[in-house]
Design a protein around this motif. Sequence first.
Motif, PDB file in Angstrom:
ATOM      1  N   ALA A   1      14.670  87.438  20.663  1.00  0.00           N
ATOM      2  CA  ALA A   1      13.590  86.618  21.477  1.00  0.00           C
ATOM      3  C   ALA A   1      14.288  85.416  21.877  1.00  0.00           C
ATOM      4  O   ALA A   1      15.076  84.832  21.514  1.00  0.00           O
ATOM      5  CB  ALA A   1      12.601  86.285  20.400  1.00  0.00           C
ATOM      6  N   THR A   2      13.715  85.030  23.131  1.00  0.00           N
ATOM      7  CA  THR A   2      14.227  83.988  23.926  1.00  0.00           C
ATOM      8  C   THR A   2      13.008  82.862  24.205  1.00  0.00           C
ATOM      9  O   THR A   2      12.038  83.742  24.492  1.00  0.00           O
ATOM     10  CB  THR A   2      14.956  84.095  25.235  1.00  0.00           C
ATOM     11  N   PRO A   3      12.907  81.680  24.024  1.00  0.00           N
ATOM     12  CA  PRO A   3      11.911  80.804  24.431  1.00  0.00           C
ATOM     13  C   PRO A   3      11.400  81.044  25.889  1.00  0.00           C
ATOM     14  O   PRO A   3      12.330  81.347  26.881  1.00  0.00           O
ATOM     15  CB  PRO A   3      12.287  79.490  24.209  1.00  0.00           C
ATOM     16  N   LEU A   4      10.111  81.197  25.951  1.00  0.00           N
ATOM     17  CA  LEU A   4       9.631  81.394  27.483  1.00  0.00           C
ATOM     18  C   LEU A   4       8.450  80.415  27.707  1.00  0.00           C
ATOM     19  O   LEU A   4       7.582  80.195  27.417  1.00  0.00           O
ATOM     20  CB  LEU A   4       8.949  82.866  27.410  1.00  0.00           C
ATOM     21  N   ARG A   5       8.663  79.660  29.019  1.00  0.00           N
ATOM     22  CA  ARG A   5       7.737  78.831  29.507  1.00  0.00           C
ATOM     23  C   ARG A   5       6.845  79.475  30.230  1.00  0.00           C
ATOM     24  O   ARG A   5       7.079  80.357  31.126  1.00  0.00           O
ATOM     25  CB  ARG A   5       8.539  77.660  30.563  1.00  0.00           C
ATOM     26  N   VAL A   6       5.501  79.199  29.808  1.00  0.00           N
ATOM     27  CA  VAL A   6       4.526  79.899  30.444  1.00  0.00           C
ATOM     28  C   VAL A   6       4.243  79.167  31.678  1.00  0.00           C
ATOM     29  O   VAL A   6       3.920  79.803  33.032  1.00  0.00           O
ATOM     30  CB  VAL A   6       3.174  79.998  29.513  1.00  0.00           C
ATOM     31  N   ARG A   7       3.765  77.861  31.692  1.00  0.00           N
ATOM     32  CA  ARG A   7       3.437  77.154  32.793  1.00  0.00           C
ATOM     33  C   ARG A   7       3.606  75.591  32.318  1.00  0.00           C
ATOM     34  O   ARG A   7       3.239  75.237  31.173  1.00  0.00           O
ATOM     35  CB  ARG A   7       2.037  77.386  33.375  1.00  0.00           C
ATOM     36  N   GLN A   8       3.476  74.550  33.410  1.00  0.00           N
ATOM     37  CA  GLN A   8       3.171  73.365  33.149  1.00  0.00           C
ATOM     38  C   GLN A   8       1.859  72.887  33.155  1.00  0.00           C
ATOM     39  O   GLN A   8       1.126  73.191  34.333  1.00  0.00           O
ATOM     40  CB  GLN A   8       4.079  72.378  34.120  1.00  0.00           C
ATOM     41  N   VAL A   9       1.169  72.470  32.169  1.00  0.00           N
ATOM     42  CA  VAL A   9      -0.102  72.563  31.853  1.00  0.00           C
ATOM     43  C   VAL A   9      -0.635  71.150  32.611  1.00  0.00           C
ATOM     44  O   VAL A   9      -1.461  71.103  33.237  1.00  0.00           O
ATOM     45  CB  VAL A   9      -0.723  72.533  30.562  1.00  0.00           C
ATOM     46  N   VAL A  10       0.049  69.824  32.240  1.00  0.00           N
ATOM     47  CA  VAL A  10      -0.224  68.590  32.824  1.00  0.00           C
ATOM     48  C   VAL A  10       1.116  68.135  33.380  1.00  0.00           C
ATOM     49  O   VAL A  10       2.284  68.242  32.849  1.00  0.00           O
ATOM     50  CB  VAL A  10      -1.057  67.540  32.010  1.00  0.00           C
ATOM     51  N   PRO A  11       1.266  67.041  34.314  1.00  0.00           N
ATOM     52  CA  PRO A  11       2.238  66.273  34.471  1.00  0.00           C
ATOM     53  C   PRO A  11       3.128  65.770  33.300  1.00  0.00           C
ATOM     54  O   PRO A  11       2.445  65.335  32.466  1.00  0.00           O
ATOM     55  CB  PRO A  11       1.744  65.436  35.490  1.00  0.00           C
ATOM     56  N   GLU A  12       4.546  65.376  33.374  1.00  0.00           N
ATOM     57  CA  GLU A  12       5.038  65.084  32.275  1.00  0.00           C
ATOM     58  C   GLU A  12       4.408  63.574  32.039  1.00  0.00           C
ATOM     59  O   GLU A  12       4.287  63.178  30.700  1.00  0.00           O
ATOM     60  CB  GLU A  12       6.378  64.782  32.628  1.00  0.00           C
ATOM     61  N   SER A  13       4.265  62.849  32.799  1.00  0.00           N
ATOM     62  CA  SER A  13       3.604  61.416  32.717  1.00  0.00           C
ATOM     63  C   SER A  13       2.338  61.641  31.864  1.00  0.00           C
ATOM     64  O   SER A  13       2.231  60.700  31.108  1.00  0.00           O
ATOM     65  CB  SER A  13       3.595  60.518  34.128  1.00  0.00           C
ATOM     66  N   VAL A  14       1.411  62.438  32.206  1.00  0.00           N
ATOM     67  CA  VAL A  14       0.283  62.735  31.621  1.00  0.00           C
ATOM     68  C   VAL A  14       0.443  63.035  30.090  1.00  0.00           C
ATOM     69  O   VAL A  14      -0.021  62.419  29.085  1.00  0.00           O
ATOM     70  CB  VAL A  14      -0.705  63.398  32.185  1.00  0.00           C
ATOM     71  N   ALA A  15       1.552  63.663  30.081  1.00  0.00           N
ATOM     72  CA  ALA A  15       1.947  64.416  28.465  1.00  0.00           C
ATOM     73  C   ALA A  15       2.226  63.251  27.741  1.00  0.00           C
ATOM     74  O   ALA A  15       1.923  63.106  26.463  1.00  0.00           O
ATOM     75  CB  ALA A  15       2.932  65.413  28.374  1.00  0.00           C
ATOM     76  N   HIS A  16       2.936  62.381  28.160  1.00  0.00           N
ATOM     77  CA  HIS A  16       3.660  61.010  27.529  1.00  0.00           C
ATOM     78  C   HIS A  16       2.519  60.151  27.391  1.00  0.00           C
ATOM     79  O   HIS A  16       2.175  59.534  25.980  1.00  0.00           O
ATOM     80  CB  HIS A  16       4.339  60.157  28.408  1.00  0.00           C
ATOM     81  N   GLN A  17       1.319  60.080  28.288  1.00  0.00           N
ATOM     82  CA  GLN A  17       0.242  59.025  27.987  1.00  0.00           C
ATOM     83  C   GLN A  17      -0.423  59.706  26.786  1.00  0.00           C
ATOM     84  O   GLN A  17      -1.020  58.947  25.692  1.00  0.00           O
ATOM     85  CB  GLN A  17      -0.718  59.120  29.302  1.00  0.00           C
ATOM     86  N   MET A  18      -0.888  61.202  26.699  1.00  0.00           N
ATOM     87  CA  MET A  18      -1.436  61.629  25.665  1.00  0.00           C
ATOM     88  C   MET A  18      -0.918  61.663  24.446  1.00  0.00           C
ATOM     89  O   MET A  18      -1.535  61.252  23.214  1.00  0.00           O
ATOM     90  CB  MET A  18      -1.750  63.343  26.013  1.00  0.00           C
ATOM     91  N   VAL A  19       0.397  61.705  24.305  1.00  0.00           N
ATOM     92  CA  VAL A  19       1.037  61.400  23.065  1.00  0.00           C
ATOM     93  C   VAL A  19       1.082  59.954  22.524  1.00  0.00           C
ATOM     94  O   VAL A  19       0.662  59.859  21.196  1.00  0.00           O
ATOM     95  CB  VAL A  19       2.723  61.660  23.214  1.00  0.00           C
ATOM     96  N   GLU A  20       0.714  59.029  23.386  1.00  0.00           N
ATOM     97  CA  GLU A  20       0.564  57.400  22.893  1.00  0.00           C
ATOM     98  C   GLU A  20      -0.895  57.577  22.423  1.00  0.00           C
ATOM     99  O   GLU A  20      -1.123  56.843  21.472  1.00  0.00           O
ATOM    100  CB  GLU A  20       0.965  56.427  24.121  1.00  0.00           C
ATOM    101  N   MET A  21      -1.556  58.066  23.099  1.00  0.00           N
ATOM    102  CA  MET A  21      -2.890  58.067  22.865  1.00  0.00           C
ATOM    103  C   MET A  21      -3.503  58.917  21.783  1.00  0.00           C
ATOM    104  O   MET A  21      -4.137  58.342  20.529  1.00  0.00           O
ATOM    105  CB  MET A  21      -4.049  58.441  23.768  1.00  0.00           C
ATOM    106  N   LEU A  22      -2.622  59.934  21.251  1.00  0.00           N
ATOM    107  CA  LEU A  22      -2.713  60.495  19.842  1.00  0.00           C
ATOM    108  C   LEU A  22      -2.148  59.814  18.727  1.00  0.00           C
ATOM    109  O   LEU A  22      -2.932  59.843  17.797  1.00  0.00           O
ATOM    110  CB  LEU A  22      -2.143  61.898  20.035  1.00  0.00           C
ATOM    111  N   THR A  23      -1.263  58.859  19.187  1.00  0.00           N
ATOM    112  CA  THR A  23      -0.466  58.135  18.198  1.00  0.00           C
ATOM    113  C   THR A  23      -1.644  56.965  17.742  1.00  0.00           C
ATOM    114  O   THR A  23      -1.707  56.722  16.502  1.00  0.00           O
ATOM    115  CB  THR A  23       0.701  57.561  18.496  1.00  0.00           C
TER     116      THR A  23
END
Length: 502
Positions: A422-444
């Motif tokens: 098996a090899t890792p497979l990217r399916v798609r980018q769900v949200v922009p990287e900047s939004v993902a980082h914002q969400m990580v801070e909000m989850l924290t």
Amino acid sequence: ITIRLIDIQVIRSDRFAQRAAGQQERQVILDARRGRISDRNGVDLAVSLPATSVSINPRKVRRATGLARQISAITGEPSDAILRRINRNDRSFAWVARNIEPEVAERIRALDPDAMMLLSGTRRVHPLAGLSGQLLGHVDIDNVGGDGIELLYNDALSGRSGWIRTLVDARGDRVPNTAAPIQQAVNGGNVALTIDADYQAIVEHELSLAIEATGATSGQAILLEASTGAVRAMANVPLFNPDVYRAVDPSVRRNRVISDPYEPGSTFKIVTASAVLSEQVITPTDSIDCLNGSIEITGQRIRDTHPNGKIPFREVFSRSSNVGTIIAAQRLSSDDYYRYIRRFGFGAETGVGLPGESKGILAPTTRWSGRSHATIAIGQEIGVTALQMASAYAALANDGWLMRPYVVDRVLAHDGSVAQHATPLRVRQVVPESVAHQMVEMLTSVVDEGTGKTARIAGLRVAGKTGTAQIARADGRGYEIGAYTASFAGFLPDMEPRLVCV
């Protein structure tokens, strides 16, 4: 007479020879040894050990009733069931016991050695007492996979049976020293999972303790590597040991992490928050009026547990305000919101490939009621699996990229060569990287100062979200009174690799 002899011995000799062989020969199957299933470090989870089966020639049995009682005393099987098999003068073969310890088989055969025969084979055992039982699945008495990995990789694990032919006399008994090998058995290959046995043991233990402490009826947990999609633990409680699968209710054998959708409640709010941030209709610092904790949707009132007035959107998220989340979601069209739900992987199979996976419950917008947009925003009127939820959180932990989850690292052929890796497979980018980082801070902030404070770990940052949802009634009419699904989804932002836990 001469013409008749010519017909038998010359013209139709092959036909009569075949008929005679069919009466005088028996084909005995040589079982291939089923391959082993191990964790990612080579720790055995399922192996096949030598076993013996006992057969009997019912025509040779003289005291069937007494013999059945004696066999029952050894095997524990009811004597009447044994009697039905061995008290048959119309056949020369019947099973007495299958795939048992060789020593036990010898004890049984000693009861009537002239009528019984021992046949070598294998039996499936689980050295770690059924660790990952629902994921592994079971094999039946014929060593055929019934569910889980055992079913999915049955062909690779089974190998290829061989056989020998042996002569039998008029009573159907094998003639000694007449067996000739025709085809040797080819043993099965081995399957190595992404599961880590140490992680799996910890997750199963902690989940069992939590269920005992809360009085819950069951629980699920999954540990997923965000950057690759590799599943490091997949647990269901009550636990299941495949060694005794016939004595276990089928509902316990089911891998509910992938098969049973549930309403996620507030853990689903990551989708709503990610969508409005990605569409730039709101920012984390924008003020939302939470209407003192109450909002009316199509004539029905939705309330917050703790009323709020005007607060920044990041606090709407950390305080898990239903009213504030609904107001934010209303800034999106239903079609745009639905698109983000699907992009996160909900309403579709994850691609993990395990048998029995559910795609969850998500109605198309054409079937949404006037209330659906609001209730889905807070994790109601939608069904998700634990694996889907873990994959969604993993996308935020992985800079916005959704990975295909997988549980099998490699498959080895019987000769040790790699048949599949098996090899890792990217399916798609769900949200922009900047939004993902914002969400990580909000989850924290949820764990630091919001509803997830019990998930704090001294010295470590924890990002996560709690969820409590009522359990829908089986008939689809409302919810069960006093029945809830409680959940938490999160990860350690400063840990590499980031492991998402649901």
